[in-house]
Design a protein around this motif. Structure first.
Motif, PDB file in Angstrom:
ATOM      1  N   ALA A  60       0.832  -1.205   0.000  1.00 22.84           N
ATOM      2  CA  ALA A  60       0.000   0.000   0.000  1.00 22.84           C
ATOM      3  C   ALA A  60       0.866   1.254   0.000  1.00 22.84           C
ATOM      4  O   ALA A  60       0.562   2.234  -0.703  1.00 22.84           O
ATOM      5  CB  ALA A  60      -0.929  -0.013   1.215  1.00 22.84           C
ATOM      6  N   GLY A  61       1.963   1.235   0.759  1.00 21.56           N
ATOM      7  CA  GLY A  61       2.830   2.396   0.843  1.00 21.56           C
ATOM      8  C   GLY A  61       3.698   2.610  -0.380  1.00 21.56           C
ATOM      9  O   GLY A  61       4.239   3.701  -0.581  1.00 21.56           O
ATOM     10  N   LEU A  62       3.838   1.581  -1.205  1.00 21.48           N
ATOM     11  CA  LEU A  62       4.663   1.678  -2.414  1.00 21.48           C
ATOM     12  C   LEU A  62       3.819   1.869  -3.675  1.00 21.48           C
ATOM     13  O   LEU A  62       4.354   1.821  -4.789  1.00 21.48           O
ATOM     14  CB  LEU A  62       5.516   0.414  -2.574  1.00 21.48           C
ATOM     15  N   ALA A  63       2.521   2.056  -3.509  1.00 20.31           N
ATOM     16  CA  ALA A  63       1.610   2.061  -4.655  1.00 20.31           C
ATOM     17  C   ALA A  63       2.015   3.052  -5.735  1.00 20.31           C
ATOM     18  O   ALA A  63       1.909   2.754  -6.934  1.00 20.31           O
ATOM     19  CB  ALA A  63       0.185   2.355  -4.178  1.00 20.31           C
ATOM     20  N   ASP A  64       2.505   4.240  -5.341  1.00 16.03           N
ATOM     21  CA  ASP A  64       2.845   5.238  -6.353  1.00 16.03           C
ATOM     22  C   ASP A  64       4.193   4.975  -7.007  1.00 16.03           C
ATOM     23  O   ASP A  64       4.585   5.690  -7.939  1.00 16.03           O
ATOM     24  CB  ASP A  64       2.815   6.643  -5.755  1.00 16.03           C
ATOM     25  N   ARG A  65       4.915   3.951  -6.550  1.00 15.41           N
ATOM     26  CA  ARG A  65       6.199   3.599  -7.151  1.00 15.41           C
ATOM     27  C   ARG A  65       6.134   2.298  -7.948  1.00 15.41           C
ATOM     28  O   ARG A  65       7.124   1.901  -8.553  1.00 15.41           O
ATOM     29  CB  ARG A  65       7.271   3.497  -6.073  1.00 15.41           C
ATOM     30  N   LEU A  66       4.998   1.659  -7.907  1.00 15.45           N
ATOM     31  CA  LEU A  66       4.800   0.413  -8.646  1.00 15.45           C
ATOM     32  C   LEU A  66       3.891   0.667  -9.845  1.00 15.45           C
ATOM     33  O   LEU A  66       2.924   1.433  -9.755  1.00 15.45           O
ATOM     34  CB  LEU A  66       4.180  -0.662  -7.757  1.00 15.45           C
ATOM     35  N   ALA A  67       4.190  -0.017 -10.951  1.00 19.04           N
ATOM     36  CA  ALA A  67       3.326   0.076 -12.138  1.00 19.04           C
ATOM     37  C   ALA A  67       2.092  -0.792 -11.990  1.00 19.04           C
ATOM     38  O   ALA A  67       1.161  -0.688 -12.800  1.00 19.04           O
ATOM     39  CB  ALA A  67       4.112  -0.330 -13.386  1.00 19.04           C
ATOM     40  N   GLY A  68       2.074  -1.646 -10.968  1.00 23.06           N
ATOM     41  CA  GLY A  68       0.922  -2.507 -10.736  1.00 23.06           C
ATOM     42  C   GLY A  68       1.318  -3.723  -9.937  1.00 23.06           C
ATOM     43  O   GLY A  68       2.497  -3.952  -9.636  1.00 23.06           O
ATOM     44  N   THR A  69       0.323  -4.507  -9.583  1.00 17.76           N
ATOM     45  CA  THR A  69       0.534  -5.738  -8.813  1.00 17.76           C
ATOM     46  C   THR A  69      -0.228  -6.879  -9.456  1.00 17.76           C
ATOM     47  O   THR A  69      -1.290  -6.682 -10.057  1.00 17.76           O
ATOM     48  CB  THR A  69       0.066  -5.563  -7.355  1.00 17.76           C
ATOM     49  N   VAL A  70       0.316  -8.088  -9.310  1.00 22.54           N
ATOM     50  CA  VAL A  70      -0.323  -9.301  -9.814  1.00 22.54           C
ATOM     51  C   VAL A  70      -0.302 -10.325  -8.695  1.00 22.54           C
ATOM     52  O   VAL A  70       0.742 -10.549  -8.070  1.00 22.54           O
ATOM     53  CB  VAL A  70       0.407  -9.884 -11.044  1.00 22.54           C
ATOM     54  N   THR A  71      -1.439 -10.928  -8.409  1.00 24.74           N
ATOM     55  CA  THR A  71      -1.509 -11.999  -7.412  1.00 24.74           C
ATOM     56  C   THR A  71      -1.790 -13.317  -8.123  1.00 24.74           C
ATOM     57  O   THR A  71      -2.667 -13.395  -8.984  1.00 24.74           O
ATOM     58  CB  THR A  71      -2.587 -11.706  -6.356  1.00 24.74           C
ATOM     59  N   VAL A  72      -1.028 -14.351  -7.760  1.00 25.61           N
ATOM     60  CA  VAL A  72      -1.096 -15.618  -8.488  1.00 25.61           C
ATOM     61  C   VAL A  72      -1.364 -16.764  -7.523  1.00 25.61           C
ATOM     62  O   VAL A  72      -1.212 -16.635  -6.309  1.00 25.61           O
ATOM     63  CB  VAL A  72       0.210 -15.881  -9.267  1.00 25.61           C
ATOM     64  N   GLY A  73      -1.729 -17.920  -8.107  1.00 25.41           N
ATOM     65  CA  GLY A  73      -2.042 -19.072  -7.275  1.00 25.41           C
ATOM     66  C   GLY A  73      -3.276 -18.784  -6.438  1.00 25.41           C
ATOM     67  O   GLY A  73      -4.280 -18.283  -6.933  1.00 25.41           O
ATOM     68  N   GLN A  74      -3.195 -19.072  -5.142  1.00 23.98           N
ATOM     69  CA  GLN A  74      -4.327 -18.825  -4.250  1.00 23.98           C
ATOM     70  C   GLN A  74      -4.354 -17.401  -3.709  1.00 23.98           C
ATOM     71  O   GLN A  74      -5.307 -17.007  -3.050  1.00 23.98           O
ATOM     72  CB  GLN A  74      -4.267 -19.813  -3.065  1.00 23.98           C
ATOM     73  N   SER A  75      -3.292 -16.629  -3.936  1.00 23.60           N
ATOM     74  CA  SER A  75      -3.289 -15.244  -3.449  1.00 23.60           C
ATOM     75  C   SER A  75      -4.212 -14.397  -4.315  1.00 23.60           C
ATOM     76  O   SER A  75      -4.477 -14.719  -5.475  1.00 23.60           O
ATOM     77  CB  SER A  75      -1.869 -14.678  -3.445  1.00 23.60           C
ATOM     78  N   PHE A  76      -4.702 -13.302  -3.740  1.00 25.41           N
ATOM     79  CA  PHE A  76      -5.659 -12.469  -4.467  1.00 25.41           C
ATOM     80  C   PHE A  76      -5.581 -11.038  -3.955  1.00 25.41           C
ATOM     81  O   PHE A  76      -4.975 -10.754  -2.915  1.00 25.41           O
ATOM     82  CB  PHE A  76      -7.086 -13.013  -4.318  1.00 25.41           C
ATOM     83  N   GLY A  77      -6.195 -10.126  -4.704  1.00 24.62           N
ATOM     84  CA  GLY A  77      -6.225  -8.726  -4.310  1.00 24.62           C
ATOM     85  C   GLY A  77      -5.337  -7.824  -5.133  1.00 24.62           C
ATOM     86  O   GLY A  77      -5.291  -6.615  -4.892  1.00 24.62           O
ATOM     87  N   GLY A  78      -4.605  -8.378  -6.111  1.00 27.16           N
ATOM     88  CA  GLY A  78      -3.747  -7.554  -6.951  1.00 27.16           C
ATOM     89  C   GLY A  78      -4.531  -6.790  -8.007  1.00 27.16           C
ATOM     90  O   GLY A  78      -5.733  -7.017  -8.207  1.00 27.16           O
TER      91      GLY A  78
END
Length: 458
Positions: free
Chosen positions: A269-287
């Protein structure tokens, strides 16, 4: 061997199946039975009561020998199976064995008394229970937004165990004010077959606007991918990348070895403005994007989010057992293989320390040696800070010597990386130790990031 399997286990039976099937059991038949006896296959199926038995038993011939395993405490006897009565001697097989499954969740009811803090996707609340007030996390997409006065059903297991990263109660439901039903597209089920399984739109499923792109893609086109075995490496890796390539598009890919909801991570959450995006794989979710595997997650990072560098790690809260193989971060080695098979450039963020009180984690952690030395079958670049303290540098060199046959050990000049780490917008912490307490750990992660940035220029 065929199995007559009930919800509580299975019963060993030798005899003639003259009519049909045990009530409330799953019949799975195989062609080869013990002692050389053979019989026809039977279509498996659930029978809720004897009335439905004929639909499943139709493929079974009368007079066929069958066998199954025995639950401890149950004695094998010759029996005849009937759809009207299922008995073993005088015991009715509808009665479960005496042994029962132990409970695995501490359930508590309570009332939300206060809102503590919020970040993307999460509300931290106080809940008054019969045992006192407890802090709890509510994932808004799963349970809705809690308000003071809401009844709350909690899972307090981790809080009771006093776990470190995951030592919170979790809101399982706000039963008097349930959130609305989901209305969007998506057929990917994550946290599957648990009471809180969630349906999301997968970037790789047919309903996705990116499905055809992912279906056609077979390469990440030489993309640098930094693989770390701990979530705490993420901000340090990112600091190292942006120290030399401040405009680089970096995507974070979270695997399912730690926390499953990405929302749990205040670091992300704190790095959101420095990341181009997030991907959650397998059983993880929320990306920002959801994917079934690390492979489709990598393809999505590259071709949908436009990543120039991707960072892979498990979420917060790794699982370890003080054994070489019993550690969730061992999957970092499998991630290296996935990167390589898709034509990427794997970069291993080595877990180094001269501050960890556990000998097995001093120098290069034994978990990193297992992940990169045993599990990773493809070659990776393993950056090492060039200016480590002499004693630590000697230990690290000795630890990495067996890995030189497969991997490339890359010395990295760390000039300026300490300043980049201190400018990080989120707190740096690993196993409760901050930057100054475990400087080598964070410096090694930043060195991996710097090396990934250098690969962009090649």
């Amino acid at each position: 061997m065929s199995l007559l399997t009930s919800e509580r286990g299975a019963v060993q039976v030798f005899g003639k199946v003259t009519v049909g099937l045990w009530p409330t059991v799953l019949l799975t038949a195989m062609s080869h039975l013990p002692g050389g006896i053979t019989g026809p296959a039977v279509t498996p199926g659930w029978v809720g009561d004897t009335a439905g038995a004929a639909d499943v038993v139709g493929a079974a011939a009368d007079g066929v020998d069958w066998a199954a395993w025995v639950v401890p405490g149950w004695s094998p006897q010759a029996v005849t199976v009937s759809t009207k009565v299922a008995t073993m001697g005088t015991q009715n097989l509808r009665t479960p064995p005496e042994a029962t499954l132990p409970g695995v969740i501490r359930w508590r009811k309570g009332t939300v008394s206060a809102l503590r803090r919020q970040w993307a996707g999460v509300v931290d609340v106080d809940v008054d229970t019969a045992e006192g007030t407890v802090p709890a996390l509510a994932y808004v997409a799963l349970v809705g937004t809690p308000r003071p006065g809401d009844a709350a059903l909690l899972n307090t297991t981790a809080l009771h165990l006093g776990l470190g990263t995951g030592g919170h109660a979790l809101v399982v439901a706000l039963p008097d004010r349930l959130p609305p039903d989901p209305t969007g597209p998506g057929h990917l089920v994550k946290s599957r077959y648990t009471p809180t399984q969630a349906t999301v739109l997968g970037v790789d499923e047919p309903d996705s606007p990116h499905h055809d792109l992912i279906a056609r893609a077979s390469s990440v086109e030489g993309m640098a991918v930094v693989v770390a075995d701990l979530h705490s490496a993420l901000p340090a890796v990112l600091a190292g990348i942006h120290a030399d390539a401040p405009a680089a598009r970096v995507v974070y890919l979270m695997t399912d070895g730690g926390a499953l909801p990405l929302w749990y991570s205040r670091t992300v959450a704190g790095l959101a403005d420095r990341l181009a995006g997030t991907v959650t794989v397998g059983q993880s979710f929320g990306g920002d994007l959801e994917a079934v595997t690390v492979h489709t997650g990598l393809l999505a990072a590259r071709h949908v989010l436009g990543a120039e560098v991707t960072v892979i790690s498990q979420g917060p809260g790794n699982l370890g057992t003080s054994t070489p193989w019993g550690f969730s971060g061992v999957a970092a080695g499998e991630a290296v293989n996935a990167v390589a098979v898709l034509g990427g450039r794997p970069v291993g963020a080595l877990r180094l320390s001269d501050a960890d009180p556990r000998e097995r984690h001093r120098g290069v952690s034994h978990h990193a040696l297992t992940a990169f030395g045993r599990v990773a079958l493809a070659a990776a670049d393993l950056p090492v800070p060039a200016d480590l303290p002499a004693a630590l540098a000697a230990t690290v060199a000795a630890d990495l010597e067996p890995l030189r046959g497969r991997h490339r050990i890359v010395p990295v000049d760390c000039t300026g990386l300490d300043a980049a780490l201190r400018a990080c917008p989120v707190p740096l912490s690993t196993m409760g130790r901050g930057l100054d307490a475990d400087h080598a750990y964070f410096l090694a992660a930043a060195a991996a990031g710097r090396h990934a940035a250098a690969l962009l220029a090649e």
